[in-house]
Design a protein around this motif. Structure first.
Motif, PDB file in Angstrom:
ATOM      1  N   ALA A 191       0.860  -1.186   0.000  1.00 10.96           N
ATOM      2  CA  ALA A 191       0.000   0.000   0.000  1.00 10.96           C
ATOM      3  C   ALA A 191       0.897   1.236   0.000  1.00 10.96           C
ATOM      4  CB  ALA A 191      -0.913  -0.017   1.217  1.00 10.96           C
ATOM      5  N   PRO A 192       0.345   2.416  -0.300  1.00  6.80           N
ATOM      6  CA  PRO A 192       1.177   3.623  -0.307  1.00  6.80           C
ATOM      7  C   PRO A 192       1.877   3.831   1.033  1.00  6.80           C
ATOM      8  CG  PRO A 192      -0.964   4.074  -1.297  1.00  6.80           C
ATOM      9  CD  PRO A 192      -1.043   2.700  -0.710  1.00  6.80           C
ATOM     10  N   GLU A 193       3.158   4.222   0.979  1.00  7.32           N
ATOM     11  CA  GLU A 193       3.908   4.481   2.205  1.00  7.32           C
ATOM     12  C   GLU A 193       3.324   5.685   2.927  1.00  7.32           C
ATOM     13  OE1 GLU A 193       8.383   5.685   3.796  1.00  7.32           O
ATOM     14  OE2 GLU A 193       8.111   4.921   1.754  1.00  7.32           O
ATOM     15  N   TYR A 194       3.119   5.515   4.218  1.00  9.51           N
ATOM     16  CA  TYR A 194       2.587   6.606   5.024  1.00  9.51           C
ATOM     17  C   TYR A 194       3.120   6.470   6.435  1.00  9.51           C
ATOM     18  CZ  TYR A 194      -0.729  10.246   6.365  1.00  9.51           C
ATOM     19  OH  TYR A 194      -1.288  11.424   6.802  1.00  9.51           O
ATOM     20  N   VAL A 197       5.725   3.699   7.262  1.00  9.40           N
ATOM     21  CA  VAL A 197       5.404   2.279   7.139  1.00  9.40           C
ATOM     22  C   VAL A 197       5.663   1.844   5.699  1.00  9.40           C
ATOM     23  CG1 VAL A 197       3.609   0.526   7.318  1.00  9.40           C
ATOM     24  CG2 VAL A 197       3.711   2.375   8.990  1.00  9.40           C
ATOM     25  N   SER A 198       6.745   1.119   5.488  1.00  7.09           N
ATOM     26  CA  SER A 198       7.108   0.637   4.155  1.00  7.09           C
ATOM     27  C   SER A 198       7.912  -0.648   4.298  1.00  7.09           C
ATOM     28  CB  SER A 198       7.942   1.682   3.400  1.00  7.09           C
ATOM     29  OG  SER A 198       9.216   1.823   3.997  1.00  7.09           O
ATOM     30  N   TRP A 199       7.929  -1.427   3.225  1.00 10.36           N
ATOM     31  CA  TRP A 199       8.731  -2.651   3.253  1.00 10.36           C
ATOM     32  C   TRP A 199      10.212  -2.330   3.414  1.00 10.36           C
ATOM     33  CZ3 TRP A 199       7.282  -7.266   4.390  1.00 10.36           C
ATOM     34  CH2 TRP A 199       5.976  -7.699   4.086  1.00 10.36           C
ATOM     35  N   ALA A 200      10.668  -1.245   2.794  1.00  5.33           N
ATOM     36  CA  ALA A 200      12.080  -0.874   2.922  1.00  5.33           C
ATOM     37  C   ALA A 200      12.442  -0.628   4.381  1.00  5.33           C
ATOM     38  CB  ALA A 200      12.374   0.365   2.074  1.00  5.33           C
ATOM     39  N   ASN A 201      11.594   0.104   5.097  1.00  2.00           N
ATOM     40  CA  ASN A 201      11.881   0.402   6.507  1.00  2.00           C
ATOM     41  C   ASN A 201      11.743  -0.833   7.383  1.00  2.00           C
ATOM     42  OD1 ASN A 201      12.390   3.082   5.938  1.00  2.00           O
ATOM     43  ND2 ASN A 201      10.330   3.773   6.429  1.00  2.00           N
ATOM     44  N   TRP A 202      10.766  -1.695   7.066  1.00  2.00           N
ATOM     45  CA  TRP A 202      10.611  -2.894   7.898  1.00  2.00           C
ATOM     46  C   TRP A 202      11.778  -3.848   7.698  1.00  2.00           C
ATOM     47  CZ3 TRP A 202      10.265  -8.150   7.253  1.00  2.00           C
ATOM     48  CH2 TRP A 202       9.895  -8.879   8.404  1.00  2.00           C
ATOM     49  N   LEU A 203      12.213  -4.043   6.455  1.00  2.00           N
ATOM     50  CA  LEU A 203      13.346  -4.933   6.198  1.00  2.00           C
ATOM     51  C   LEU A 203      14.628  -4.383   6.816  1.00  2.00           C
ATOM     52  CD1 LEU A 203      12.536  -5.971   2.531  1.00  2.00           C
ATOM     53  CD2 LEU A 203      12.624  -7.504   4.513  1.00  2.00           C
ATOM     54  N   ARG A 214      15.288  -8.301  -4.201  1.00  2.00           N
ATOM     55  CA  ARG A 214      14.950  -9.637  -4.701  1.00  2.00           C
ATOM     56  C   ARG A 214      13.458  -9.916  -4.658  1.00  2.00           C
ATOM     57  NH1 ARG A 214      18.051 -13.173  -0.685  1.00  2.00           N
ATOM     58  NH2 ARG A 214      16.725 -14.756  -1.650  1.00  2.00           N
ATOM     59  N   CYS A 215      12.700  -9.017  -4.029  1.00  2.00           N
ATOM     60  CA  CYS A 215      11.270  -9.272  -3.826  1.00  2.00           C
ATOM     61  C   CYS A 215      10.435  -8.676  -4.951  1.00  2.00           C
ATOM     62  CB  CYS A 215      10.812  -8.681  -2.488  1.00  2.00           C
ATOM     63  SG  CYS A 215      11.549  -9.477  -1.047  1.00  2.00           S
ATOM     64  N   ARG A 216       9.297  -9.305  -5.206  1.00  2.00           N
ATOM     65  CA  ARG A 216       8.341  -8.821  -6.201  1.00  2.00           C
ATOM     66  C   ARG A 216       7.200  -8.121  -5.476  1.00  2.00           C
ATOM     67  NH1 ARG A 216       3.956 -11.712  -8.492  1.00  2.00           N
ATOM     68  NH2 ARG A 216       4.782 -13.596  -7.504  1.00  2.00           N
ATOM     69  N   GLN A 217       7.012  -6.828  -5.759  1.00  2.00           N
ATOM     70  CA  GLN A 217       5.987  -6.049  -5.080  1.00  2.00           C
ATOM     71  C   GLN A 217       4.767  -5.852  -5.967  1.00  2.00           C
ATOM     72  OE1 GLN A 217       7.123  -2.782  -2.422  1.00  2.00           O
ATOM     73  NE2 GLN A 217       9.220  -2.990  -3.191  1.00  2.00           N
ATOM     74  N   LEU A 218       3.602  -5.944  -5.355  1.00  2.00           N
ATOM     75  CA  LEU A 218       2.326  -5.714  -6.030  1.00  2.00           C
ATOM     76  C   LEU A 218       1.662  -4.539  -5.317  1.00  2.00           C
ATOM     77  CD1 LEU A 218       0.179  -6.560  -8.081  1.00  2.00           C
ATOM     78  CD2 LEU A 218      -0.696  -8.177  -6.396  1.00  2.00           C
ATOM     79  N   THR A 219       1.560  -3.388  -5.990  1.00  2.00           N
ATOM     80  CA  THR A 219       1.116  -2.148  -5.354  1.00  2.00           C
ATOM     81  C   THR A 219      -0.384  -1.948  -5.514  1.00  2.00           C
ATOM     82  OG1 THR A 219       3.276  -1.142  -5.776  1.00  2.00           O
ATOM     83  CG2 THR A 219       1.456   0.347  -5.262  1.00  2.00           C
ATOM     84  N   VAL A 220      -1.056  -1.572  -4.421  1.00  2.00           N
ATOM     85  CA  VAL A 220      -2.481  -1.233  -4.426  1.00  2.00           C
ATOM     86  C   VAL A 220      -2.641   0.142  -3.799  1.00  2.00           C
ATOM     87  CG1 VAL A 220      -3.236  -3.637  -4.343  1.00  2.00           C
ATOM     88  CG2 VAL A 220      -2.857  -2.394  -2.215  1.00  2.00           C
ATOM     89  N   ASP A 221      -3.831   0.732  -3.951  1.00  2.00           N
ATOM     90  CA  ASP A 221      -4.045   2.114  -3.522  1.00  2.00           C
ATOM     91  C   ASP A 221      -4.536   2.259  -2.089  1.00  2.00           C
ATOM     92  OD1 ASP A 221      -3.264   3.100  -5.981  1.00  2.00           O
ATOM     93  OD2 ASP A 221      -5.308   3.119  -6.790  1.00  2.00           O
ATOM     94  N   LEU A 225      -7.739  -2.812   0.823  1.00  2.00           N
ATOM     95  CA  LEU A 225      -7.664  -3.665  -0.362  1.00  2.00           C
ATOM     96  C   LEU A 225      -6.483  -4.621  -0.256  1.00  2.00           C
ATOM     97  CD1 LEU A 225      -8.655  -4.416  -3.184  1.00  2.00           C
ATOM     98  CD2 LEU A 225      -7.278  -2.542  -4.100  1.00  2.00           C
ATOM     99  N   ALA A 226      -5.372  -4.145   0.297  1.00  2.00           N
ATOM    100  CA  ALA A 226      -4.216  -5.021   0.498  1.00  2.00           C
ATOM    101  C   ALA A 226      -4.584  -6.184   1.410  1.00  2.00           C
ATOM    102  CB  ALA A 226      -3.053  -4.231   1.082  1.00  2.00           C
ATOM    103  N   LEU A 227      -5.360  -5.910   2.457  1.00  2.00           N
ATOM    104  CA  LEU A 227      -5.781  -6.985   3.357  1.00  2.00           C
ATOM    105  C   LEU A 227      -6.723  -7.962   2.663  1.00  2.00           C
ATOM    106  CD1 LEU A 227      -6.283  -5.069   6.728  1.00  2.00           C
ATOM    107  CD2 LEU A 227      -4.523  -6.740   6.162  1.00  2.00           C
TER     108      LEU A 227
END
Length: 299
Positions: A191-194, A197-203, A214-221, A225-227
């Motif tokens: 989902a949009p970073e806000y 909260v982002s995968w980059a920061n969590w990793l 190495r990861c494949r990301q699927l972006t939603v708005d 919806l991500a849940l």
């Protein structure tokens, strides 16, 4: 001649709300029904009219040419009906309008609203799910649940609750995630970073920032919806504890990894201090505080 039956009138109202939001899920939140009910109403209306009114474009539902042609007449007709009803009914302040993020409305607030209705049958609630900040100056919003820093000049503000962010996925998918490296083999629903909260920061927090490449990301708005996608087993998403508490408790989602981010923002209740509806706002705020009590951090 196509007559305006009760079912068709109901469908036209749903059509107008869905067109305004460009989303069936957001329309469902405003109408206090399920997304499936909205979809069914639109399908019934399209069948009765013999044409398609919406087309999907990514996560959005856009009007077709026929839908665009119909919408202004529907909006005008509904407005005229409302004016007629207002002339017959005694004057009242109307529903208490609450502006809230769509994801928080769908995943946290809506499942609880029945308790407010039981406790306060004299107060009608109207949710305004939106990513945009509420415009209190326009007089169309009475109360907002904002996700921010609590700095809202000229507005009354109270802390409501905080949350944390961590990966979640379906129980079946969690069995494939024995280590962080396994994330490279499944879609990361993003989902949009806000509020940081982002995968980059969590990793980075988990000590593996290089894994993102190495990861494949699927972006939603939208986070809700991500849940929906991860509930269907379509990947792993980084979600907030407030949104997934019930899903984790029911066993519909799992936490495959322990590290959790602390977002930069928290939830606040915001309203105009000179609002003519302060008594009702106070009752609603007190109820929201009670509902959020178990989610507040330790003092």
């Amino acid at each position: 001649m196509r007559r305006l039956t009760a079912s068709r009138l109901s469908g036209l109202r749903v059509f107008a709300v869905a067109a305004r939001h460009r989303s069936y899920s957001a329309a469902a939140v405003e109408l206090c029904v399920t997304q499936a009910a909205v979809s069914q109403q639109i399908r019934n209306l399209e069948q009765s009219l013999g044409c398609r009114l919406f087309r999907r474009a990514g996560a959005s539902m856009l009007l077709t040419e026929q839908g665009q042609a119909l919408l202004p007449f529907v909006e005008q007709g509904l407005a005229l009906l409302q004016q007629g009803l207002e002339q017959l009914l005694p004057s009242s302040p109307g529903p208490l309008a609450i502006s809230v993020l769509p994801s928080l409305a769908a995943r946290w607030l809506m499942p609880r609203l029945w308790r407010f209705a039981e406790a306060h049958p004299d107060i009608e609630i109207r949710l305004q799910p939106s990513q945009q900040l509420a415009d209190f100056g326009a007089g169309k919003t009475d109360l907002a649940i904002r996700y921010g820093l609590g700095d809202y000049p000229e507005l009354a503000c109270e802390y409501l609750m905080a949350d944390t962010a961590f990966p979640v996925c379906s129980p079946a998918l969690s069995r494939r995630l024995g280590s962080l490296d396994d994330l490279a083999g499944v879609p990361l629903v993003t989902a949009p970073e806000y509020a940081g909260v982002s995968w980059a920061n969590w990793l980075a927090l988990a000590g593996r920032p290089e894994l993102l490449a190495r990861c494949r990301q699927l972006t939603v708005d939208d986070g809700s919806l991500a849940l929906d996608m991860v509930l269907a087993g379509q990947g792993v998403t980084l979600s907030r504890s407030v949104l997934v508490a019930e899903l984790l408790r029911d066993g519909r989602l799992c936490r495959p990894f322990v590290p959790e981010l602390k977002p930069l923002h928290q939830y606040y209740l915001v309203w105009r201090p000179d609002s003519p509806r302060l008594a009702q706002i106070r009752q609603c705020c007190d109820w929201l505080h009670r509902e959020a009590g178990s989610l507040k951090p330790d003092a």
